[in-house]
Design a protein around this motif. Structure first.
Motif, PDB file in Angstrom:
ATOM      1  N   LYS A  79       0.807  -1.215  -0.172  1.00 38.63           N
ATOM      2  CA  LYS A  79       0.089   0.112  -0.130  1.00 38.63           C
ATOM      3  C   LYS A  79       0.961   1.146  -0.084  1.00 38.63           C
ATOM      4  O   LYS A  79       0.587   2.494  -0.664  1.00 38.63           O
ATOM      5  N   LEU A  80       1.880   1.149   0.756  1.00 35.54           N
ATOM      6  CA  LEU A  80       2.711   2.355   0.486  1.00 35.54           C
ATOM      7  C   LEU A  80       3.488   2.684  -0.629  1.00 35.54           C
ATOM      8  O   LEU A  80       3.491   3.846  -1.043  1.00 35.54           O
ATOM      9  N   ILE A  81       3.914   1.622  -1.126  1.00 39.79           N
ATOM     10  CA  ILE A  81       4.537   1.697  -2.601  1.00 39.79           C
ATOM     11  C   ILE A  81       3.480   2.388  -3.583  1.00 39.79           C
ATOM     12  O   ILE A  81       3.580   3.245  -4.334  1.00 39.79           O
ATOM     13  N   THR A  82       2.113   1.969  -3.556  1.00 40.56           N
ATOM     14  CA  THR A  82       1.042   2.457  -4.230  1.00 40.56           C
ATOM     15  C   THR A  82       0.617   3.748  -3.863  1.00 40.56           C
ATOM     16  O   THR A  82       0.472   4.592  -4.814  1.00 40.56           O
ATOM     17  N   ILE A  83       0.820   4.195  -2.831  1.00 41.00           N
ATOM     18  CA  ILE A  83       0.726   5.778  -2.254  1.00 41.00           C
ATOM     19  C   ILE A  83       1.895   6.562  -2.906  1.00 41.00           C
ATOM     20  O   ILE A  83       1.228   7.637  -3.529  1.00 41.00           O
ATOM     21  N   LEU A  84       2.946   6.005  -2.855  1.00 40.34           N
ATOM     22  CA  LEU A  84       4.097   6.866  -3.117  1.00 40.34           C
ATOM     23  C   LEU A  84       4.157   6.994  -4.869  1.00 40.34           C
ATOM     24  O   LEU A  84       4.619   7.900  -5.409  1.00 40.34           O
ATOM     25  N   THR A  85       3.440   6.196  -5.416  1.00 44.80           N
ATOM     26  CA  THR A  85       3.488   6.058  -7.004  1.00 44.80           C
ATOM     27  C   THR A  85       2.174   6.391  -7.648  1.00 44.80           C
ATOM     28  O   THR A  85       1.661   7.447  -8.148  1.00 44.80           O
ATOM     29  N   ASN A  86       1.328   5.379  -7.704  1.00 41.99           N
ATOM     30  CA  ASN A  86      -0.043   5.619  -8.382  1.00 41.99           C
ATOM     31  C   ASN A  86      -0.817   6.613  -7.741  1.00 41.99           C
ATOM     32  O   ASN A  86      -1.366   7.466  -8.339  1.00 41.99           O
ATOM     33  N   ASP A  87      -1.070   6.787  -6.547  1.00 32.73           N
ATOM     34  CA  ASP A  87      -1.987   7.733  -5.732  1.00 32.73           C
ATOM     35  C   ASP A  87      -1.391   9.157  -5.949  1.00 32.73           C
ATOM     36  O   ASP A  87      -2.094  10.133  -6.447  1.00 32.73           O
ATOM     37  N   ILE A  88      -0.219   9.300  -6.012  1.00 33.05           N
ATOM     38  CA  ILE A  88       0.629  10.765  -6.299  1.00 33.05           C
ATOM     39  C   ILE A  88       0.412  11.039  -7.499  1.00 33.05           C
ATOM     40  O   ILE A  88       0.438  12.198  -7.820  1.00 33.05           O
ATOM     41  N   GLU A  89       0.667  10.205  -8.472  1.00 34.19           N
ATOM     42  CA  GLU A  89       0.426  10.416  -9.923  1.00 34.19           C
ATOM     43  C   GLU A  89      -0.971  10.932 -10.138  1.00 34.19           C
ATOM     44  O   GLU A  89      -1.115  11.728 -11.027  1.00 34.19           O
ATOM     45  N   THR A  90      -1.870  10.031  -9.800  1.00 26.62           N
ATOM     46  CA  THR A  90      -3.378  10.456  -9.992  1.00 26.62           C
ATOM     47  C   THR A  90      -3.418  11.765  -9.412  1.00 26.62           C
ATOM     48  O   THR A  90      -4.322  12.722  -9.908  1.00 26.62           O
ATOM     49  N   LEU A  91      -3.074  12.317  -8.360  1.00 21.37           N
ATOM     50  CA  LEU A  91      -3.250  13.689  -7.767  1.00 21.37           C
ATOM     51  C   LEU A  91      -2.582  14.534  -8.681  1.00 21.37           C
ATOM     52  O   LEU A  91      -2.916  15.955  -8.975  1.00 21.37           O
ATOM     53  N   LYS A  92      -1.178  14.242  -9.431  1.00 19.40           N
ATOM     54  CA  LYS A  92      -0.851  15.059 -10.068  1.00 19.40           C
ATOM     55  C   LYS A  92      -1.516  15.392 -11.336  1.00 19.40           C
ATOM     56  O   LYS A  92      -1.597  16.611 -11.860  1.00 19.40           O
ATOM     57  N   GLN A  93      -2.094  14.411 -11.761  1.00 26.84           N
ATOM     58  CA  GLN A  93      -3.167  14.612 -13.199  1.00 26.84           C
ATOM     59  C   GLN A  93      -4.459  15.414 -12.641  1.00 26.84           C
ATOM     60  O   GLN A  93      -4.571  16.089 -13.554  1.00 26.84           O
ATOM     61  N   ALA A  94      -4.866  15.317 -11.722  1.00 29.10           N
ATOM     62  CA  ALA A  94      -5.932  15.829 -11.284  1.00 29.10           C
ATOM     63  C   ALA A  94      -5.430  17.405 -11.297  1.00 29.10           C
ATOM     64  O   ALA A  94      -6.369  18.582 -11.622  1.00 29.10           O
ATOM     65  N   VAL A  95      -4.282  17.825 -10.814  1.00 25.40           N
ATOM     66  CA  VAL A  95      -3.971  19.335 -10.581  1.00 25.40           C
ATOM     67  C   VAL A  95      -3.997  19.861 -12.067  1.00 25.40           C
ATOM     68  O   VAL A  95      -4.301  20.917 -12.207  1.00 25.40           O
ATOM     69  N   MET A  96      -3.341  18.906 -12.790  1.00 28.59           N
ATOM     70  CA  MET A  96      -2.817  19.751 -14.136  1.00 28.59           C
ATOM     71  C   MET A  96      -3.950  19.671 -14.925  1.00 28.59           C
ATOM     72  O   MET A  96      -4.141  20.627 -15.599  1.00 28.59           O
ATOM     73  N   MET A  97      -5.073  18.751 -14.628  1.00 29.07           N
ATOM     74  CA  MET A  97      -6.336  18.776 -15.678  1.00 29.07           C
ATOM     75  C   MET A  97      -7.220  19.878 -15.017  1.00 29.07           C
ATOM     76  O   MET A  97      -7.933  20.593 -15.613  1.00 29.07           O
ATOM     77  N   THR A  98      -7.171  20.244 -13.808  1.00 23.80           N
ATOM     78  CA  THR A  98      -7.738  21.242 -13.070  1.00 23.80           C
ATOM     79  C   THR A  98      -7.487  22.704 -13.591  1.00 23.80           C
ATOM     80  O   THR A  98      -8.357  23.618 -13.877  1.00 23.80           O
ATOM     81  N   LEU A  99      -6.212  23.023 -13.460  1.00 26.78           N
ATOM     82  CA  LEU A  99      -5.698  24.366 -13.943  1.00 26.78           C
ATOM     83  C   LEU A  99      -5.841  24.354 -15.408  1.00 26.78           C
ATOM     84  O   LEU A  99      -5.885  25.533 -15.908  1.00 26.78           O
ATOM     85  N   ARG A 100      -5.711  23.405 -15.965  1.00 22.47           N
ATOM     86  CA  ARG A 100      -5.979  23.355 -17.800  1.00 22.47           C
ATOM     87  C   ARG A 100      -7.298  23.277 -18.033  1.00 22.47           C
ATOM     88  O   ARG A 100      -7.910  24.199 -18.873  1.00 22.47           O
ATOM     89  N   VAL A 101      -7.905  22.011 -17.973  1.00 24.87           N
ATOM     90  CA  VAL A 101      -8.908  21.647 -18.791  1.00 24.87           C
ATOM     91  C   VAL A 101     -10.092  21.992 -17.938  1.00 24.87           C
ATOM     92  O   VAL A 101     -11.213  22.637 -18.436  1.00 24.87           O
ATOM     93  N   PHE A 102     -10.439  22.123 -16.680  1.00 24.47           N
ATOM     94  CA  PHE A 102     -11.295  22.564 -15.982  1.00 24.47           C
ATOM     95  C   PHE A 102     -11.602  24.018 -16.004  1.00 24.47           C
ATOM     96  O   PHE A 102     -12.709  24.617 -15.769  1.00 24.47           O
ATOM     97  N   VAL A 103     -10.543  24.774 -16.328  1.00 26.35           N
ATOM     98  CA  VAL A 103     -10.774  26.104 -16.742  1.00 26.35           C
ATOM     99  C   VAL A 103     -11.329  26.397 -17.943  1.00 26.35           C
ATOM    100  O   VAL A 103     -12.063  27.071 -17.975  1.00 26.35           O
ATOM    101  N   ARG A 104     -10.747  25.607 -18.922  1.00 27.07           N
ATOM    102  CA  ARG A 104     -11.378  25.662 -20.124  1.00 27.07           C
ATOM    103  C   ARG A 104     -12.757  25.397 -20.377  1.00 27.07           C
ATOM    104  O   ARG A 104     -13.480  25.904 -20.924  1.00 27.07           O
ATOM    105  N   GLY A 105     -12.906  24.061 -19.666  1.00 33.64           N
ATOM    106  CA  GLY A 105     -14.206  23.749 -19.806  1.00 33.64           C
ATOM    107  C   GLY A 105     -15.639  24.549 -19.474  1.00 33.64           C
ATOM    108  O   GLY A 105     -16.463  24.834 -20.329  1.00 33.64           O
ATOM    109  N   PRO A 106     -15.546  24.960 -18.146  1.00 31.59           N
ATOM    110  CA  PRO A 106     -16.474  25.906 -17.969  1.00 31.59           C
ATOM    111  C   PRO A 106     -16.715  27.450 -18.698  1.00 31.59           C
ATOM    112  O   PRO A 106     -17.707  27.784 -19.006  1.00 31.59           O
ATOM    113  N   LEU A 107     -15.411  27.823 -18.956  1.00 34.80           N
ATOM    114  CA  LEU A 107     -15.365  29.039 -19.768  1.00 34.80           C
ATOM    115  C   LEU A 107     -15.918  28.865 -21.008  1.00 34.80           C
ATOM    116  O   LEU A 107     -16.623  29.725 -21.464  1.00 34.80           O
TER     117      LEU A 107
END
Length: 579
Positions: free
Chosen positions: A114-142
Motif C-alpha cells: 500500500k505504501l508503494i502504491t501511495i508513493l507512486t500511483n496515488d501521487i501520480e493520480t493527484l498530479k493528473q488531477a492538478v494539471m487537468m484542473t488548472l488546464r481543462v477545468f478552466v477551459r471547460g466551464p469558460l
C-alpha cells in the motif's frame, strides 16, 4: 473533500504558475469563442453581400485569433504542468520523509504494498488531477458559459433548446462523477494487492525457483491481476458510456435547433449564419461539458488517493520523540529491563512477558531459546524499533523514551537477523554506519567482522559494486558486511541478532575475538540458536514462550536450567553430569 483541502497548501509555493496557467487558458478560450461569431458575420454580411474584401479581412482576423489561441493554449500547458509536477514532487518528498519516520508498527499497519502504491500511483493520480484542473477545468466551464452567453446575444431565438439540453447534460455529469469516485476507490485497493504480490515474488524469486513453484505463483498473481483488470474495466467502461450519452443529447439539441432555425428562416426572422453559429456553439458547449466531466471524474478519482496520502501524512508515529528530552552526557551502555511486556497486536496477547534483567557496561549478554520465544523481539525494544506495552527499559538509568531518538540510536550498532544491504559500493554500505568513516575505519571494521578476507579479493576492494539486495554476495558475506557496518560506529551498545548463522566457525571465532579485544567496553547482546556463540557471555538469558526461563553463566545454567541443558545436549551430544 477534507483531504483535498488539506493538500491545497502544496500549491501555494507555485501560486504564480497556478495563476498564469488559467490566464493563458482564458486567452485561448476567448479566441475560440470569437471564431463562430466571426464566421456568422462572414456568411451573413460578407458572402451574402459578395463583399470579398470584408471576407478576406475576417478570414485574416480568424487566423490571427487562432495563432493567439495557440500561444494561450501552449502557455497554459507549460505552467499547469510545472505546477502539477512540482506539487507531486513535494508530496512524494513529504510522504517518503513521513514513512521514514514510521515505526515498525506503523509500517506493519499500512503494509509495504500500500505504501508503494501511495508513493507512486496515488501521487501520480493527484498530479493528473492538478494539471487537468488548472488546464481543462478552466477551459471547460469558460467554453460552456461563453457559448451560452454568445448564443443569448447572437441566436436568442434558438436559446430554448439550451434550456432543455443543459440540465440533462449536467445531471448525467454529476451522476457519473460521483459513481466513478467509488469505482476508482476499489481500483486503488486492487492495485495495493498487485504491488504487494509483486514485491513478495521479486523478493522471493530464488525460493520460488528452488521449489519449482513458478506455476503456483503465476496463478496467484493472475488472481490479483485479474481483479485489478476487472475493476479497471468496470470503472473505465462506466466512464466511457458518458461520451455517447452526451453526444446523443447534443445531437438531439442540434436537430431541434436546425428544425427551429428552418422555421425561423422561412418566416424571415433568422439568417443562415445564425444557425451555423448556433451549431458551432452547441458543439463548443458539448466539448466544454465533456472536458469538465473528465476533470470532475479525475477529481473524483483523486479523492480516495488524496485520502490515502493524507492518512499517511497524518499518521501518528508510534515511536515519538520525547517532549522534554534528556540532556545529560553521552550514553555509556548500561541497559536494564524492568517488568517489560510487549505485544505486536496490542490485544493483550504478549510475546514478551515480565522481562527483567540488567546488563552492565562492557558486559556480553547472550540470549538463547527456541524459535518464537521472543529473542529478536527483546533486542528490537532497545533501539526503540518498538515500545513496550508496559514496564521500562533504562539506558544508563534513564528511561529510553527520554532520549532523543538520534542520540539513542547513534549509540547502538544493530545487526538484524536478515542481513540487509543496499545497491552501491561496499564503501557506501559501510558509510551507512557512519558517514564520515575513513578508509582506516573501514579496514578495521572489516577486519573485526572477518570481512577483509573476501573484500581484498575484489579489484576495487571497498569500491566494489553490490547489486540490488547484494545478490552478488553469499549469505555469509552479507552477514559479515552487515556486522562491519555496525562495528564501524564503535557503538556503546551492540546488538547481534543471530548474525553469525551463515558464517563458518573460523570466521565466527575471529568475530568473537574482536568483540573481546576491540569492543571490550561495549555492551554486547548476542541472540543465537547456538550455545557455542554465547557460552562465554557474562550473562545468558534463556527465553521460553516470551519469558526469561533462567539467567546466569554457562556453567550456572547447566546446573539450574532444564531448557538450557536440553539445548546443550541436543547440540553437543553429551549429557550433563549434575553435582
Amino acid at each position: 473533500m477534507r483531504a483535498i483541502k488539506k493538500l491545497l497548501h502544496y500549491i501555494k509555493p507555485y501560486t504564480i504558475f497556478a495563476i498564469l496557467g488559467p490566464v493563458f487558458m482564458c486567452i485561448e478560450v476567448v479566441m475560440d469563442l470569437l471564431q463562430p461569431t466571426i464566421m456568422q458575420k462572414m456568411i451573413d454580411t460578407g458572402i451574402a453581400n459578395q463583399d470579398n474584401a470584408y471576407v478576406i479581412k475576417l478570414g485574416l482576423m480568424m487566423l490571427l485569433f487562432a495563432v493567439i489561441g495557440l500561444i494561450g493554449g501552449a502557455g497554459c500547458t507549460v505552467y499547469s504542468a510545472k505546477t502539477a509536477v512540482h506539487v507531486a514532487a513535494d508530496l512524494r518528498r513529504d510522504v517518503f520523509k513521513k514513512t521514514e519516520q514510521f515505526s515498525s508498527q506503523n509500517i506493519d499497519s499500512f503494509g509495504t504494498g500500500k505504501l508503494i502504491t501511495i508513493l507512486t500511483n496515488d501521487i501520480e493520480t493527484l498530479k493528473q488531477a492538478v494539471m487537468m484542473t488548472l488546464r481543462v477545468f478552466v477551459r471547460g466551464p469558460l467554453l460552456f458559459i461563453g457559448s451560452v452567453v454568445f448564443v443569448w446575444f447572437t441566436a436568442r431565438e434558438l436559446f430554448p433548446v439550451l434550456l432543455v439540453s443543459i440540465p440533462i447534460l449536467i445531471a448525467f455529469i454529476y451522476y457519473f462523477s460521483v459513481k466513478s469516485g467509488k469505482l476508482f476507490s476499489k481500483v486503488q485497493k486492487a492495485m495495493d494487492q498487485v504491488n504487494t504480490k509483486l514485491q513478495e515474488m521479486l523478493a522471493g524469486i530464488r525460493v520460488i525457483k528452488a521449489f519449482d513453484r513458478q506455476d503456483y505463483e503465476k496463478v496467484h498473481f493472475k488472481n490479483v491481476n485479474d481483479l485489478l483488470i476487472k475493476r479497471n474495466m468496470s470503472a473505465e467502461q462506466f466512464i466511457l458510456t458518458l461520451m455517447p450519452i452526451m453526444m446523443f443529447v447534443v445531437n438531439l439539441g442540434i436537430i431541434a435547433g436546425l428544425w427551429m432555425g428552418v422555421i425561423k428562416i422561412n418566416e424571415g426572422t433568422l439568417q443562415v449564419g445564425v444557425i451555423l453559429a448556433f451549431t458551432n456553439y452547441l458543439n463548443i458547449m458539448m466539448n466544454g461539458l465533456m472536458s469538465s466531466s473528465h476533470v470532475l471524474m479525475q477529481i473524483a478519482r483523486s479523492f480516495p488517493s488524496a485520502g490515502r496520502v493524507v492518512q499517511t501524512l497524518e499518521t501518528e508515529i508510534e515511536i515519538a520523540e520525547p517532549e522534554h528530552p534528556y540532556s545529560g552526557g553521552g550514553i555509556q551502555g548500561e541497559v536494564e529491563f524492568r517488568q517489560v511486556n510487549f505485544s505486536y497486536s496490542k490485544n493483550g496477547n504478549h510475546v514478551l512477558k515480565n522481562i527483567s534483567f540488567k546488563a552492565k557496561v562492557g558486559q556480553t549478554i547472550g540470549i538463547i531459546g527456541s524459535t518464537g520465544s521472543g529473542k529478536s523481539t527483546l533486542t528490537k525494544l532497545i533501539p526503540r524499533l518498538y515500545d513496550p506495552d508496559s514496564g521500562e527499559i533504562l539506558v544508563d538509568g534513564v528511561n529510553s523514551k527520554e532520549f532523543p531518538l538520534e542520540k539513542l540510536r547513534t549509540a547502538i550498532g544493530f545487526v538484524p537477523q536478515k542481513a540487509t544491504l543496499f545497491s552501491g559500493t561496499i564503501e557506501d554500505n559501510l558509510r551507512f554506519g557512519i558517514e564520515e568513516a575513513t578508509l582506516n575505519d573501514m579496514e578495521q571494521a572489516a577486519q573485526s567482522a572477518a570481512a577483509s578476507e573476501f573484500i581484498n579479493r575484489y579489484d576495487g576492494k571497498f569500491s566494489h559494486t553490490l547489486m540490488q539486495g547484494a545478490t552478488n554476495l553469499s549469505g555469509g558475506q552479507k552477514q559479515r558486511l552487515s556486522m562491519a557496518r555496525a562495528f564501524i560506529r564503535k557503538p556503546n551498545i551492540l546488538i547481534l541478532d543471530d548474525s553469525t548463522s551463515a558464517i563458518d566457525a573460523f570466521s565466527e571465532a575471529e568475530v568473537q575475538l574482536a568483540l573481546r579485544k576491540t569492543y571490550s567496553h561495549t555492551t554486547v547482546f548476542i541472540v543465537s540458536l547456538k550455545i557455542s556463540s554465547i557460552m562465554d557471555a557474562d550473562q545468558i538469558l534463556v527465553m521460553e514462550d516470551g519469558e526469561i526461563e533462567a539467567s546466569g553463566t554457562h556453567q550456572e545454567l547447566l546446573k539450574k536450567s532444564k531448557v538450557y541443558r536440553d539445548i546443550y545436549h541436543s547440540q553437543s551430544g553429551r549429557e550433563v553430569e549434575l553435582a
